[in-house]
Design an enzyme around this catalytic site. Structure first.
Site, PDB file in Angstrom:
ATOM      1  N   SER A  64      19.742  34.790  -5.322  1.00  0.00           N
ATOM      2  CA  SER A  64      19.801  33.319  -5.203  1.00  0.00           C
ATOM      3  C   SER A  64      18.717  32.587  -5.978  1.00  0.00           C
ATOM      4  O   SER A  64      18.803  31.370  -6.139  1.00  0.00           O
ATOM      5  CB  SER A  64      19.698  32.910  -3.737  1.00  0.00           C
ATOM      6  OG  SER A  64      20.907  33.177  -3.086  1.00  0.00           O
ATOM      7  N   LYS A  67      19.923  30.400  -8.642  1.00  0.00           N
ATOM      8  CA  LYS A  67      20.556  29.086  -8.388  1.00  0.00           C
ATOM      9  C   LYS A  67      19.702  27.940  -8.946  1.00  0.00           C
ATOM     10  O   LYS A  67      20.235  26.903  -9.343  1.00  0.00           O
ATOM     11  CB  LYS A  67      20.785  28.894  -6.886  1.00  0.00           C
ATOM     12  CG  LYS A  67      21.831  29.854  -6.299  1.00  0.00           C
ATOM     13  CD  LYS A  67      21.822  29.778  -4.776  1.00  0.00           C
ATOM     14  CE  LYS A  67      22.829  30.719  -4.144  1.00  0.00           C
ATOM     15  NZ  LYS A  67      22.655  30.813  -2.676  1.00  0.00           N
ATOM     16  N   TYR A 189      29.361  33.380 -11.188  1.00  0.00           N
ATOM     17  CA  TYR A 189      28.381  33.319 -10.089  1.00  0.00           C
ATOM     18  C   TYR A 189      27.801  34.705  -9.767  1.00  0.00           C
ATOM     19  O   TYR A 189      26.592  34.871  -9.604  1.00  0.00           O
ATOM     20  CB  TYR A 189      29.043  32.682  -8.852  1.00  0.00           C
ATOM     21  CG  TYR A 189      28.177  32.716  -7.619  1.00  0.00           C
ATOM     22  CD1 TYR A 189      27.103  31.826  -7.474  1.00  0.00           C
ATOM     23  CD2 TYR A 189      28.396  33.651  -6.608  1.00  0.00           C
ATOM     24  CE1 TYR A 189      26.281  31.882  -6.349  1.00  0.00           C
ATOM     25  CE2 TYR A 189      27.587  33.705  -5.482  1.00  0.00           C
ATOM     26  CZ  TYR A 189      26.533  32.818  -5.364  1.00  0.00           C
ATOM     27  OH  TYR A 189      25.713  32.882  -4.257  1.00  0.00           O
ATOM     28  N   TYR A 240      17.120  27.858   2.967  1.00  0.00           N
ATOM     29  CA  TYR A 240      18.241  27.676   3.894  1.00  0.00           C
ATOM     30  C   TYR A 240      17.763  27.205   5.268  1.00  0.00           C
ATOM     31  O   TYR A 240      17.000  26.259   5.347  1.00  0.00           O
ATOM     32  CB  TYR A 240      19.069  28.973   3.976  1.00  0.00           C
ATOM     33  CG  TYR A 240      19.255  29.590   2.625  1.00  0.00           C
ATOM     34  CD1 TYR A 240      20.022  28.924   1.666  1.00  0.00           C
ATOM     35  CD2 TYR A 240      18.633  30.778   2.265  1.00  0.00           C
ATOM     36  CE1 TYR A 240      20.190  29.464   0.392  1.00  0.00           C
ATOM     37  CE2 TYR A 240      18.796  31.313   0.999  1.00  0.00           C
ATOM     38  CZ  TYR A 240      19.575  30.652   0.076  1.00  0.00           C
ATOM     39  OH  TYR A 240      19.726  31.162  -1.172  1.00  0.00           O
ATOM     40  N   VAL A 258      18.238  37.482  -1.880  1.00  0.00           N
ATOM     41  CA  VAL A 258      18.422  38.637  -0.993  1.00  0.00           C
ATOM     42  C   VAL A 258      18.030  39.965  -1.647  1.00  0.00           C
ATOM     43  O   VAL A 258      18.038  40.999  -0.984  1.00  0.00           O
ATOM     44  CB  VAL A 258      19.856  38.751  -0.396  1.00  0.00           C
ATOM     45  CG1 VAL A 258      20.116  37.662   0.627  1.00  0.00           C
ATOM     46  CG2 VAL A 258      20.912  38.780  -1.469  1.00  0.00           C
TER      47      VAL A 258
END
Ligand code: DON
Length: 304
Positions: A64, A67, A189, A240, A258
């Site tokens: 992530s 991103k 992605y 998050y 992760v």
């Protein structure tokens, strides 16, 4: 500036043997193979001095963390049009949560949760002729490092098992917030998430976020105003449902993945990457969070 080498070594030693270092992510089968013992901390200051300890030269899956980089590229291409399709509020929910997306008619809460990053991927697939190649080139240029690559095995592993991401993309499509084919967008992605980099390369890549949009080689890639907004999103949404906890304990904008990596930064001062694959229940690196909390306490440097 404080003695960063001394600080990262003491932080490393204090956090290496925590009673519970968390569990390696297993929902992407390829990531389950990595040893939870790996641990590295690397810091790059604004004057380009580097401080390193532990496994900082071994590449891992940035997941992530990517991103932030796709968001940067999308914003450099279409600017604030991005915000017609994605919001900028923390979600308070896990990264792969779906129910909010349905409640909010297919507008993801922010670009750093999976649904938001899938919309950003869709934007790049629409804007670029060869999306995977051009995004890789963008990252290599930010880092000043042509050796950065996708890990095809990790991308394939997630392509086979990323059921929640297929669900998110299909929901987005049903609300008219995905222009391209689901499979095509998710292929992009899964590749962005599979980027394989080490702690030192991640600090090089994120240098522009501490240097008003200029990368380590001094090229201007993003405007100062965009950097301000991306750093704000990292602070409010980078972890998050643990974004509040990270701001409270660490006090820096940052982003986790992760694969066990965390990048955090203090504008005009330093950028730091930790890598330890053991994750807590919210999917963030246990040792990484503890190390960064100690680093900002011992150096007395945070945005607050
Ligand atoms: O889409 C996923 O589930 C992964 N490729 C990335 C998730 C992730 O890294 C969440 N971060 N803490």
């Amino acid at each position: 500036m404080p003695n960063f080498q001394k600080i990262i070594e003491s932080v490393y030693n204090e956090t290496c043997n925590l009673p519970d270092i968390g569990k390696v992510a297993t929902y992407i089968p390829e990531l389950a193979e990595i040893s939870s013992e790996k641990y590295g901390i690397h810091l790059l200051d604004i004057d380009k001095n580097e401080f390193s300890f532990g496994d900082t030269q071994e590449r891992f899956s940035i997941q992530s963390i990517s991103k932030v980089l796709t968001l940067s590229m999308a914003m450099s291409l279409i600017g604030k049009e991005v915000w017609q399709r994605i919001d900028v509020e923390p979600s308070g929910d896990p990264f792969n949560h779906l129910s909010l997306l349905e409640q909010e008619n297919g507008i993801p809460r922010n670009p750093l949760i999976n649904a938001g990053a899938i919309v950003i991927a869709d934007i790049l697939v629409s804007q670029l002729k060869n999306p995977k190649e051009e995004f890789l080139e963008f990252v290599r240029n930010l880092a000043g490092d042509q050796t950065i690559k996708y890990d095809e095995k990790v991308a394939l592993s997630e392509k086979r098992t990323g059921y929640k991401n297929y669900a998110a993309a299909n929901l987005l499509k049903s609300y008219g917030n995905l222009q391209n084919d689901v499979i095509k967008v998710l292929d992009f992605y899964f590749h962005q998430c599979s980027l394989s980099m080490n702690c030192a390369q991640l600090c090089d890549t994120f240098y522009l976020f501490i240097n008003e949009g200029r990368c380590k080689n001094n090229h201007k890639h993003l405007d100062k105003g965009l950097i301000k907004r991306i750093n704000a999103l990292m602070l409010t949404c980078g972890f998050y449902d643990e974004a509040g906890e990270f701001a409270f304990r660490v006090g820096l904008p940052g982003k986790s993945g992760v694969g066990g990596g965390i990048v955090a930064l203090l504008p005009n001062k330093f950028c730091v990457t930790t890598w330890s694959p053991g994750l807590n229940k919210k999917g963030n690196s246990t040792r990484g969070m503890a190390a960064l909390e100690k680093l900002t306490s011992e150096s007395e440097l945070s945005i607050f």
